[in-house]
Design an enzyme around this catalytic site. Sequence first.
Site, PDB file in Angstrom:
ATOM      1  N   ASP A 158      61.569 -35.671  17.566  1.00 18.09           N
ATOM      2  CA  ASP A 158      61.080 -35.322  18.894  1.00 18.09           C
ATOM      3  C   ASP A 158      62.065 -34.550  19.754  1.00 18.09           C
ATOM      4  OD1 ASP A 158      62.820 -37.433  19.101  1.00 18.09           O
ATOM      5  OD2 ASP A 158      61.672 -38.509  20.622  1.00 18.09           O
ATOM      6  N   GLU A 159      63.176 -34.133  19.187  1.00 15.18           N
ATOM      7  CA  GLU A 159      64.125 -33.379  20.015  1.00 15.18           C
ATOM      8  C   GLU A 159      64.980 -32.448  19.164  1.00 15.18           C
ATOM      9  OE1 GLU A 159      67.401 -35.479  21.856  1.00 15.18           O
ATOM     10  OE2 GLU A 159      67.054 -37.206  20.558  1.00 15.18           O
ATOM     11  N   ASP A 190      62.837 -31.884  24.398  1.00 14.13           N
ATOM     12  CA  ASP A 190      62.576 -33.310  24.194  1.00 14.13           C
ATOM     13  C   ASP A 190      61.092 -33.554  24.417  1.00 14.13           C
ATOM     14  OD1 ASP A 190      62.902 -35.984  23.763  1.00 14.13           O
ATOM     15  OD2 ASP A 190      64.043 -36.383  25.588  1.00 14.13           O
TER      16      ASP A 190
END
Length: 352
Positions: free
Chosen positions: A102-103, A7
């Site tokens: 983003d993850e 993350d």
Amino acid sequence: MILAHLDLDAFFAAVEELEQPELRRVPLIVGGDPQGRGVVATANYAARAYGIQSAMSCAEALRRCPHAVFVQPRHTLYRDYSRAVWESVRAIVPTVERTGLDEGYLDLGEVAADFLRARELAEAVQTAVRGTTSLTCSLGVATSKVVAKVASDSRKPAGITVVRPGGEAAFLAPLAVRKLPGVGPRGAERLADGGIETVGALAALDDDTLRALLPGKVGRLLRDRARGIDSRPLETSSERISISHEETFARDISEPARLHEELRRMAERLSEHLRRDGQAARTVTTKLRYADFSIRTRSITLDAGVDDAETIGDLACRLLDRALTDRPGALRLVGVGVKGLESYRQLTLVQG
């Protein structure tokens, strides 16, 4: 199975801080208009100290922190940074399931024999992401998706949390039930009405009580996850959808001729790869990283696939020139990538 959840820390805000370093010193909110009905997309850690979080109304965020700086999201820029992050991750851990810009999840078990080695790989991933983009990320390492995801959030920013086999339930037990992925506001409210405040309390429910609070399959699924039981595999495609090469220079380079030379050299390597595999590419992308670590990409998509070094190199150089016209400056890295891969080369008719 050894998985990691990665993350990126306050991703949108972190990118804005890289692009505008003066924002690092202020509470920063990426989102809509605080005078209207805008919503917070993300906030930096200075803003989070005021209780500001994603999905909060911007008006409420402004009320909590009147001196916060608000910026509109720049999604094209975030995609450029995200692409660079995941390219650096895949260089260390090939099998990845991206669940957002983003993850995503990493199959550490493919390259790590045990959890000690898995932690070392997680540290290597953090180093690669920071070295490539100057962004930080947090990782959770565990035997399942649900535990890895919860673990990645427990030591932010830039933390690593490893939950070894057999320790899943104990790790989850003291957490607020809302921390468990899949438990929404309504479910948390129903559980709270039944006196269930923690993940451990949910894990300990007997069948009758569980049915009364969370009827159906969802209740059983969430109780399993509260116990650290989650058999979901990574959802990935084995088909390669892009190829790229890049070079970081010992010293920043500003001379276009030298940059063109580097791009043409990379185009030769890409062409060799494409022809060896009997493929052609419809999209060519040039990547630039400036001295301040900011990243830009420029792409062009063709009607027919190409596989020859001269065409790929010409296109890459044109894209570089276009990017440098938009923002001049010395570069610390350039790269060329191709995607839209086809298993054969379409013939383009040239009118004489």
